[in-house]
Motif scaffolding. Structure first.
Motif, PDB file in Angstrom:
ATOM      1  N   ALA A 144       2.210   0.216   1.332  1.00  0.00           N
ATOM      2  CA  ALA A 144       0.958   0.993   1.324  1.00  0.00           C
ATOM      3  C   ALA A 144       1.237   2.426   0.869  1.00  0.00           C
ATOM      4  O   ALA A 144       0.493   2.984   0.053  1.00  0.00           O
ATOM      5  N   LEU A 145       2.323   3.010   1.371  1.00  0.00           N
ATOM      6  CA  LEU A 145       2.661   4.389   0.987  1.00  0.00           C
ATOM      7  C   LEU A 145       3.047   4.465  -0.490  1.00  0.00           C
ATOM      8  O   LEU A 145       2.664   5.384  -1.200  1.00  0.00           O
ATOM      9  N   ASN A 162      -2.546  -4.117   3.562  1.00  0.00           N
ATOM     10  CA  ASN A 162      -2.836  -4.218   4.992  1.00  0.00           C
ATOM     11  C   ASN A 162      -2.344  -5.539   5.569  1.00  0.00           C
ATOM     12  O   ASN A 162      -2.128  -6.503   4.832  1.00  0.00           O
ATOM     13  N   THR A 206      -5.655   1.501   4.408  1.00  0.00           N
ATOM     14  CA  THR A 206      -4.381   1.033   3.854  1.00  0.00           C
ATOM     15  C   THR A 206      -3.244   1.338   4.826  1.00  0.00           C
ATOM     16  O   THR A 206      -3.305   2.319   5.567  1.00  0.00           O
ATOM     17  N   GLY A 207      -2.273   0.454   4.841  1.00  0.00           N
ATOM     18  CA  GLY A 207      -1.158   0.600   5.783  1.00  0.00           C
ATOM     19  C   GLY A 207      -1.532   0.200   7.197  1.00  0.00           C
ATOM     20  O   GLY A 207      -0.794   0.468   8.148  1.00  0.00           O
ATOM     21  N   ALA A 208      -2.681  -0.455   7.345  1.00  0.00           N
ATOM     22  CA  ALA A 208      -3.163  -0.796   8.689  1.00  0.00           C
ATOM     23  C   ALA A 208      -2.741  -2.206   9.086  1.00  0.00           C
ATOM     24  O   ALA A 208      -2.528  -3.064   8.230  1.00  0.00           O
ATOM     25  N   ASN A 209      -2.656  -2.402  10.382  1.00  0.00           N
ATOM     26  CA  ASN A 209      -2.385  -3.731  10.933  1.00  0.00           C
ATOM     27  C   ASN A 209      -3.565  -4.048  11.849  1.00  0.00           C
ATOM     28  O   ASN A 209      -3.662  -3.520  12.948  1.00  0.00           O
ATOM     29  N   THR A 251       4.309  -3.769   5.278  1.00  0.00           N
ATOM     30  CA  THR A 251       2.933  -3.385   4.934  1.00  0.00           C
ATOM     31  C   THR A 251       2.804  -1.869   4.831  1.00  0.00           C
ATOM     32  O   THR A 251       2.261  -1.339   3.856  1.00  0.00           O
ATOM     33  N   LYS A 252       3.324  -1.162   5.840  1.00  0.00           N
ATOM     34  CA  LYS A 252       3.223   0.303   5.834  1.00  0.00           C
ATOM     35  C   LYS A 252       3.970   0.898   4.646  1.00  0.00           C
ATOM     36  O   LYS A 252       3.498   1.815   3.982  1.00  0.00           O
ATOM     37  N   THR A 253       5.166   0.350   4.372  1.00  0.00           N
ATOM     38  CA  THR A 253       6.009   0.908   3.300  1.00  0.00           C
ATOM     39  C   THR A 253       5.338   0.758   1.936  1.00  0.00           C
ATOM     40  O   THR A 253       5.247   1.729   1.170  1.00  0.00           O
TER      41      THR A 253
END
Ligand code: NAD
Length: 260
Positions: free
Chosen positions: A170-171, A181, A247-250, A166-168
């Motif tokens: 999102a970036l 997310n 964005t990139g959130a959990n 998710t984080k990757t």
């Protein structure tokens, strides 16, 4: 709010996925549902979405262990509805066993469905989202993306993987109007939870009531199950303009589980 948008929700013939699909349809989106089950039951859900919300609903039988079928599901949804604007990676299975007895094929299956399928679906859907400069990608992770429980080695590993994926992504997509997310529920009363009770009874030598109260709800300070509609409401919020900077959130929705 989502009129004219098209959403694909994997694993949406039951449980949380079905609640997502119905919630997006309620907001006006056309939806592609996916997952296993009896053909007549699936058709009833598909037709019910169209009748209840006046949108178009399609069904994809894609098996989330098969990368080619996942890519085809995205392509077909783009052809049918003109785009895939919202992708929800939700299909998931569970298996409960001490590591030394954990069947190797169960490990492979859980990693494929709960983790790799999200990669394959994002890989297929991101180009269209980038081209249109709008997209919402949500993956159903779990409290088990943040903390572990014994006897769930494959599931916990896959869900921690979803948090990183998710984080990757999102970036990679941040300047394209796309948000990515994860939603991390605690225990939600669905067939997935119900089905793991017998194995947990065996693994921990407990009665059904003990598993519900001392294992499942014990983890949740509120002592209540999360509902599928509460999870779906969070997904609808993430698709709104108000959430365009998330964005990139959990995001946890776990009755306080991971606060402990
Ligand atoms: P569920 O068993 O009700 O639904 C799972 C869905 O995935 C079904 O539609 C099923 O047909 C589909 N599916 C399974 N294998 C598939 C495959 N190979 N290809 C395509 N579809 C497949 O379960 P649920 O509780 O609604 O779980 C949905 C998601 O939520 C899962 O990712 C799960 O890990 C996650 N989750 C659930 C809970 C919970 O307490 N229920 C908590 C945290 C996270």
């Amino acid at each position: 709010m989502l009129k004219g948008k098209s959403a694909v929700v994997t694993g949406s013939t039951s449980g949380i996925g079905l609640a997502y699909a119905r919630a997006f349809a309620k907001e006006g989106a056309n939806v592609t549902i996916n997952g296993f089950g009896a053909a007549a039951d699936i058709e009833k859900e598909r037709a019910g979405i169209e009748a209840d919300f006046g949108v178009k609903a399609a069904y994809s039988a894609a098996d989330m262990t098969k990368p080619a079928e996942i890519a085809e599901m995205i392509k077909t949804a783009e052809k049918t509805f003109g785009s895939v604007d919202i992708l929800v990676n939700n299909a998931g299975i569970q298996f409960v066993s001490p590591v030394e007895d954990f069947p190797i094929e169960k490990w492979d299956q859980i990693i494929a469905i709960n983790l790799s399928a999200a990669f394959h679906a994002m890989r297929a859907a991101v180009p269209g989202m980038k081209a249109r400069k709008w997209g919402r990608i949500i993956s159903t992770a779990s409290a088990h993306s943040l903390v572990a429980s014994p006897f769930k080695s494959a599931y916990v590993t896959a869900k921690h993987g979803i948090a990183g994926l998710t984080k990757t992504i999102a970036l990679e997509t941040a300047t394209f109007g796309i948000t990515v997310n994860a939603i991390s529920p605690g225990y939600v009363w669905t067939p997935l939870v119900e089905k793991q009770i017998p194995d947990t009874m065996k693994a921990r030598n407990m009665t059904k009531e003990q598993v519900i109260n001392d294992v499942l709800l014990d983890a949740q300070p509120t002592k209540q199950f999360v509902t599928v509609d509460q999870v779906a409401s969070l997904a609808v919020y993430l698709c709104s303009d108000a959430a365009s900077q998330i964005t990139g959130a959990n995001l946890s929705i776990d009755g306080g589980w991971t606060a402990e």
